[in-house]
Design an enzyme around this catalytic site. Structure first.
Site, PDB file in Angstrom:
ATOM      1  N   HIS A  62      -0.649   4.115 -43.242  1.00  0.00           N
ATOM      2  CA  HIS A  62       0.477   4.427 -42.369  1.00  0.00           C
ATOM      3  C   HIS A  62       1.067   6.174 -42.938  1.00  0.00           C
ATOM      4  O   HIS A  62       1.365   6.920 -42.059  1.00  0.00           O
ATOM      5  CB  HIS A  62       1.790   3.783 -42.501  1.00  0.00           C
ATOM      6  CG  HIS A  62       1.603   2.330 -41.628  1.00  0.00           C
ATOM      7  ND1 HIS A  62       1.503   1.244 -42.144  1.00  0.00           N
ATOM      8  CD2 HIS A  62       1.172   2.322 -40.334  1.00  0.00           C
ATOM      9  CE1 HIS A  62       1.505   0.266 -41.211  1.00  0.00           C
ATOM     10  NE2 HIS A  62       1.101   0.864 -40.003  1.00  0.00           N
ATOM     11  N   ASP A  86       3.580  -3.453 -35.608  1.00  0.00           N
ATOM     12  CA  ASP A  86       4.202  -3.816 -36.970  1.00  0.00           C
ATOM     13  C   ASP A  86       5.423  -3.097 -37.491  1.00  0.00           C
ATOM     14  O   ASP A  86       6.047  -3.384 -38.503  1.00  0.00           O
ATOM     15  CB  ASP A  86       2.948  -3.972 -38.131  1.00  0.00           C
ATOM     16  CG  ASP A  86       2.329  -2.682 -38.320  1.00  0.00           C
ATOM     17  OD1 ASP A  86       2.963  -1.680 -38.112  1.00  0.00           O
ATOM     18  OD2 ASP A  86       1.127  -2.889 -38.496  1.00  0.00           O
ATOM     19  N   GLU A 106       3.874  -0.818 -27.778  1.00  0.00           N
ATOM     20  CA  GLU A 106       3.070  -2.004 -28.067  1.00  0.00           C
ATOM     21  C   GLU A 106       3.032  -3.042 -26.938  1.00  0.00           C
ATOM     22  O   GLU A 106       3.639  -3.599 -26.251  1.00  0.00           O
ATOM     23  CB  GLU A 106       4.045  -2.821 -29.127  1.00  0.00           C
ATOM     24  CG  GLU A 106       3.393  -4.224 -29.631  1.00  0.00           C
ATOM     25  CD  GLU A 106       1.936  -4.149 -30.196  1.00  0.00           C
ATOM     26  OE1 GLU A 106       1.053  -4.866 -29.933  1.00  0.00           O
ATOM     27  OE2 GLU A 106       1.531  -3.000 -30.982  1.00  0.00           O
ATOM     28  N   ASP A 138       1.748  -2.065 -21.474  1.00  0.00           N
ATOM     29  CA  ASP A 138       0.553  -1.320 -21.708  1.00  0.00           C
ATOM     30  C   ASP A 138       0.962   0.192 -21.740  1.00  0.00           C
ATOM     31  O   ASP A 138       1.623   0.620 -21.047  1.00  0.00           O
ATOM     32  CB  ASP A 138      -0.114  -1.459 -20.152  1.00  0.00           C
ATOM     33  CG  ASP A 138      -1.754  -0.814 -20.313  1.00  0.00           C
ATOM     34  OD1 ASP A 138      -1.755   0.012 -20.985  1.00  0.00           O
ATOM     35  OD2 ASP A 138      -2.675  -1.334 -19.575  1.00  0.00           O
ATOM     36  N   ASP A 156      -1.890   3.877 -33.347  1.00  0.00           N
ATOM     37  CA  ASP A 156      -1.679   2.707 -34.433  1.00  0.00           C
ATOM     38  C   ASP A 156      -2.166   1.433 -33.526  1.00  0.00           C
ATOM     39  O   ASP A 156      -1.527   0.660 -33.384  1.00  0.00           O
ATOM     40  CB  ASP A 156      -0.523   2.610 -34.794  1.00  0.00           C
ATOM     41  CG  ASP A 156      -0.397   1.698 -36.022  1.00  0.00           C
ATOM     42  OD1 ASP A 156      -1.433   1.398 -36.644  1.00  0.00           O
ATOM     43  OD2 ASP A 156       0.687   1.397 -36.765  1.00  0.00           O
ATOM     44  N   PRO A 163      -8.587  -4.887 -26.583  1.00  0.00           N
ATOM     45  CA  PRO A 163      -7.605  -4.667 -25.687  1.00  0.00           C
ATOM     46  C   PRO A 163      -7.023  -3.216 -25.344  1.00  0.00           C
ATOM     47  O   PRO A 163      -6.846  -2.763 -24.441  1.00  0.00           O
ATOM     48  CB  PRO A 163      -6.443  -5.762 -25.801  1.00  0.00           C
ATOM     49  CG  PRO A 163      -6.842  -6.685 -26.480  1.00  0.00           C
ATOM     50  CD  PRO A 163      -7.985  -6.090 -27.257  1.00  0.00           C
TER      51      PRO A 163
END
Length: 289
Positions: A62, A86, A106, A138, A156, A163
């Site tokens: 990160h 996360d 996300e 999405d 990230d 997907p």
């Protein structure tokens, strides 16, 4: 009951962590999520059997994904994280005081729920900060619909064969540039060069077709079992050109003094590669022209 936690990044490589203990297993509408506790790296989570983030070493990934690009920008004010459920990228972005807005787009709400519950050290309360907006859905649709401009974009995401596949395309980069400010940069990960060399080469070719300045970064991440390569891309910014004095000065000016991996000394190594790596991987470690 403990058992080995094994990862097989290619048919010819296998590594893992003995004496792991599974804490949660959830089949979301998009992927299979598991949370594990390991003696080596503490708690971690996987998506469809792939290692994503661990408490023990997430700071390497990160910090590299966020700070080189953020410091190259003179005053980043808005950031977009694609994926990042996360919260680790958002936590690092919040260290830059100029940033007043962070959108985390996300896909999977279950990733957010499980990591908030089991890996709170990774997000560090980032999702509770009023500067951070979490958008579930999405990311392609979010980028198509938004009228905002962002100074930093962080990919990230899971790898291209997942997907997230539609985000690693020339068409999406063109769409993304519409929401990037004139002095913007993005960061993304390319994978382990020893395991994913051809994929990294293809990703870099597409990036170089879309952006004027593309730079590769490399750092060893224990969870990923290898040197891990990342990249920055921009039409104007070149993080690799930052000198140590500039990095030290900008970190001090922004009062960022709690990083665990990245600093002015690490920066030079991040954008370089050993002779052995250059010889083996010269196809895609060459600099942009």
């Amino acid at each position: 009951m403990s058992a080995p936690l094994l990862f097989q990044p290619t048919p010819y490589a296998l590594y893992g962590f003995p004496n792991a203990r599974r804490l949660a297993s959830v089949a979301s509408p998009y992927q299979h999520i598991e949370v594990w506790d390991t003696p080596q790296l503490g708690r971690l989570f996987t998506l469809d059997g792939r290692p994503m983030t661990s408490v023990g070493d997430e700071f390497i990934y990160h910090e590299c994904m966020v700070h080189p690009a953020a410091l190259a920008h003179p005053a980043p004010r808005a950031a977009l994280v694609l994926g990042g459920g996360d919260g680790g990228a958002a936590r690092q972005l919040l260290k830059h005081p100029e940033i007043g807005r962070i959108v985390v787009a996300e896909l999977d709400a279950e990733v957010v729920r499980l990591t908030r519950e089991f890996l709170p050290q990774v997000h560090g309360g980032a999702f509770d900060d009023p500067r951070v907006e979490l958008v579930i859905g999405d990311a392609v649709e979010f980028v198509a619909a938004t009228r905002e401009l962002f100074d930093l974009v962080i990919f990230d995401l899971t790898p291209p064969d997942s997907p997230a596949a539609s985000l690693y395309t020339s068409a999406f980069y063109a769409q993304l540039k519409r929401v990037m400010s004139p002095c913007a940069a993005l960061s993304l990960h390319l994978g382990a060069p020893y395991f994913h060399g051809a994929r990294a080469a293809a990703l870099l070719d597409d990036l170089r077709s879309a952006f004027a300045v593309v730079r590769t970064m490399g750092a060893f991440v224990p969870l990923y079992g290898s040197l891990w390569t990342m990249a920055t891309a921009s039409d104007t910014l070149d993080p690799a050109a930052l000198m140590p004095a500039e990095i030290t000065g900008r970190l001090a000016a922004r009062q960022i003094d709690d990083l665990m991996w990245y600093d002015a000394i690490a920066h030079g190594g991040l954008f370089s590669a050993s002779r052995a790596v250059r010889d083996k991987l010269s196809q895609f470690l060459k600099p942009s022209r």
